[in-house]
Design an enzyme around this catalytic site. Structure first.
Site, PDB file in Angstrom:
ATOM      1  CB  SER A 143      16.736  67.355 -53.784  1.00 49.89           C
ATOM      2  OG  SER A 143      16.344  66.445 -52.770  1.00 49.89           O
ATOM      3  CE1 TYR A 156      14.237  71.435 -51.195  1.00 48.11           C
ATOM      4  CE2 TYR A 156      13.897  69.068 -51.292  1.00 48.11           C
ATOM      5  CZ  TYR A 156      14.755  70.151 -51.243  1.00 48.11           C
ATOM      6  OH  TYR A 156      16.110  69.954 -51.246  1.00 48.11           O
TER       7      TYR A 156
HETATM    8  C1  BGC Z   1      15.819  67.879 -48.174  1.00 37.13           C
HETATM    9  C2  BGC Z   1      15.943  67.409 -46.749  1.00 37.13           C
HETATM   10  C3  BGC Z   1      15.877  65.885 -46.674  1.00 37.13           C
HETATM   11  C4  BGC Z   1      16.862  65.286 -47.634  1.00 37.13           C
HETATM   12  C5  BGC Z   1      16.821  63.766 -47.668  1.00 37.13           C
HETATM   13  C6  BGC Z   1      16.834  67.162 -49.017  1.00 37.13           C
HETATM   14  O1  BGC Z   1      16.720  67.549 -50.347  1.00 37.13           O
HETATM   15  O2  BGC Z   1      16.065  69.274 -48.225  1.00 37.13           O
HETATM   16  O3  BGC Z   1      14.925  67.980 -45.980  1.00 37.13           O
HETATM   17  O4  BGC Z   1      16.198  65.457 -45.360  1.00 37.13           O
HETATM   18  O5  BGC Z   1      16.637  65.766 -48.934  1.00 37.13           O
HETATM   19  O6  BGC Z   1      15.524  63.255 -47.781  1.00 37.13           O
END
Ligand code: BGC
Length: 255
Positions: A143, A156
């Site tokens: 991410s 996360y």
């Molecule tokens: C997350 C989302 C978030 C996005 C951008 C992703 O990795 O799961 O919740 O909106 O990143 O910030």
């Protein structure tokens, strides 16, 4: 069809970005193992789509946060197809909780599903690839938050930060076996993980304004990059992350 005859496992493969990846790899000729834990109907629907593309597919109900399930998943792939060439560590969840209110159970669940699963998946898949002796590809769906803090989503962020170092460190250890390890860092994607945001018009407007390209990604826009990384075109790429975020990480207030 540069993935013709390759075998790929996609974890969390029956929904969201995972389902997009399954279809994109299948379009390029790969045979697919869809890992899932809930919603067998969604897996069956996706299997039909993969077969319609002319590829072979199995769905395996395996909880990749458990090492024993991982071994069963890789064994099922090898039993069905004889080899494993590509692993996509995609399964992931988030709690949207802060340092002040995250419970022990929430912390452990996020870290187990997102990071522990990718760690042991890499270990078990790499052992199989080494045995085969023909290299392989391991792709970690991280991410922007492997690098970029997201307040009120801290477990996360920890898990994705861990995946960042898993990508880099395992890539160095596995390079001598020609196993390439790469991260893909999506920004905001239209998937169930973002349902709450997508159902709130004010939040959506704020998000779209923040993203330089002005909109969320569709899962296939991430999946196409994954398919490239899995293929011959990316034969010299390892140990780093490709961000596919519409410019989100570099947005600037211009002050
Ligand atoms: C997350 C989302 C978030 C996005 C951008 C992703 O990795 O799961 O919740 O909106 O990143 O910030």
């Amino acid at each position: 069809m540069d993935l013709k005859g390759k075998v790929a496992i996609v974890t969390g493969g029956n929904t969201g970005i995972g389902a997009g990846i399954v279809l994109e790899l299948a379009k390029r000729g790969a045979n697919i193992v869809i890992d899932y834990v809930v919603n067998p109907q969604a897996t069956e629907e996706l299997e039909k789509k993969v077969k319609a593309l002319g590829d072979q597919v199995i769905g395996v109900d395996a909880d990749v946060s458990k090492v024993s399930d991982w071994q069963a998943l890789v064994d099922a792939a090898v039993k069905q197809f004889g080899h494993l060439d590509i692993l996509v560590n995609n399964a992931g969840i988030e709690t949207r909780t802060s340092i002040l209110d995250t419970t022990e159970a929430q912390y452990e669940r996020v870290l187990a599903i997102n990071l522990k699963s990718a760690f042991f998946g890499t270990q078990i898949a790499a052992k199989q690839m080494i045995k085969q002796g023909k290299g392989g590809r391991i792709i970690n769906i991280t991410s922007v938050h492997e690098d970029w803090p997201m307040p009120n989503n801290i477990p996360y962020c920890l898990s994705k930060g861990g995946m960042r170092m898993l990508t880099r460190t395992s890539a160095l250890e596995l390079a001598k076996y020609d196993i390439l390890v790469t991260g893909i860092g999506p920004g905001a994607v239209a998937t169930p993980i973002n349902r709450a945001t997508m159902e709130n018009a004010t939040l959506m407007k704020e998000l779209d304004t923040t993203i330089p390209l002005g909109r969320m990604a569709q899962p296939e826009e991430i999946a196409r990059v994954v398919a490239f990384i899995a293929g011959e075109g990316a034969s010299y790429m390892t140990a780093s992350t490709v961000f596919v975020d519409g410019g989100l990480m570099h947005q600037s207030p211009g002050l």
